[in-house]
Design an enzyme around this catalytic site. Structure first.
Site, mmCIF file in Angstrom:
data_model
loop_
_atom_site.group_PDB
_atom_site.id
_atom_site.type_symbol
_atom_site.label_atom_id
_atom_site.label_comp_id
_atom_site.label_asym_id
_atom_site.label_seq_id
_atom_site.Cartn_x
_atom_site.Cartn_y
_atom_site.Cartn_z
ATOM 1 N N ALA A 15 37.762 36.685 36.436
ATOM 2 C CA ALA A 15 37.073 37.377 37.401
ATOM 3 C C ALA A 15 37.454 36.890 38.614
ATOM 4 O O ALA A 15 37.534 35.720 38.906
ATOM 5 C CB ALA A 15 35.545 37.198 37.377
ATOM 6 N N ASP A 16 37.857 37.944 39.483
ATOM 7 C CA ASP A 16 38.053 37.432 41.057
ATOM 8 C C ASP A 16 36.877 37.470 41.783
ATOM 9 O O ASP A 16 35.639 37.744 41.321
ATOM 10 C CB ASP A 16 39.001 38.656 41.676
ATOM 11 C CG ASP A 16 38.606 39.921 41.526
ATOM 12 O OD1 ASP A 16 37.384 40.432 41.350
ATOM 13 O OD2 ASP A 16 39.556 40.928 41.772
ATOM 14 N N SER A 17 36.921 37.331 43.003
ATOM 15 C CA SER A 17 35.435 37.208 43.646
ATOM 16 C C SER A 17 34.880 38.392 43.930
ATOM 17 O O SER A 17 33.737 38.468 43.971
ATOM 18 C CB SER A 17 35.863 36.532 45.087
ATOM 19 O OG SER A 17 36.674 37.224 45.757
ATOM 20 N N ALA B 63 34.955 40.922 41.796
ATOM 21 C CA ALA B 63 33.975 41.089 40.595
ATOM 22 C C ALA B 63 32.879 40.318 40.410
ATOM 23 O O ALA B 63 31.747 40.836 40.079
ATOM 24 C CB ALA B 63 35.005 40.650 39.216
ATOM 25 N N VAL B 64 32.810 39.082 40.810
ATOM 26 C CA VAL B 64 31.604 38.253 40.791
ATOM 27 C C VAL B 64 30.586 38.720 41.836
ATOM 28 O O VAL B 64 29.375 38.840 41.474
ATOM 29 C CB VAL B 64 31.820 36.799 41.098
ATOM 30 C CG1 VAL B 64 30.802 35.817 41.303
ATOM 31 C CG2 VAL B 64 32.928 36.252 40.022
#
Length: 73
Positions: free
Chosen positions: A32-34, A36-37
């Protein structure tokens, strides 16, 4: 709380919910990239009615961390 987060993650990442545990790491396991988070955080805020602080990204690394964070709000 865990089950709703597990379901949300499984839908978002299109994976089997059974593969998501409290120890699942957002970056290492889910890649997960930032963005997505952050999308997940916004979705969970609207579902739970709990507002997460700006520091949540520093505190939350695993699914379990997120569950504990939300339960302590």
């Amino acid at each position: 709380m865990f089950e709703s987060i597990q379901k949300e993650l499984a839908e978002y990442f299109e994976i089997d919910p059974a593969t998501i545990t409290r120890d699942t790491d957002f970056v290492k396991d889910l890649q997960a990239d930032s963005l997505a988070v952050m999308e997940l955080m916004f979705s969970l805020e609207s579902q739970t009615g709990k507002e997460m602080g700006d520091d949540v990204m520093d505190k939350v690394k695993t699914v379990g961390d997120l569950v504990d964070y939300l339960e302590n709000l």
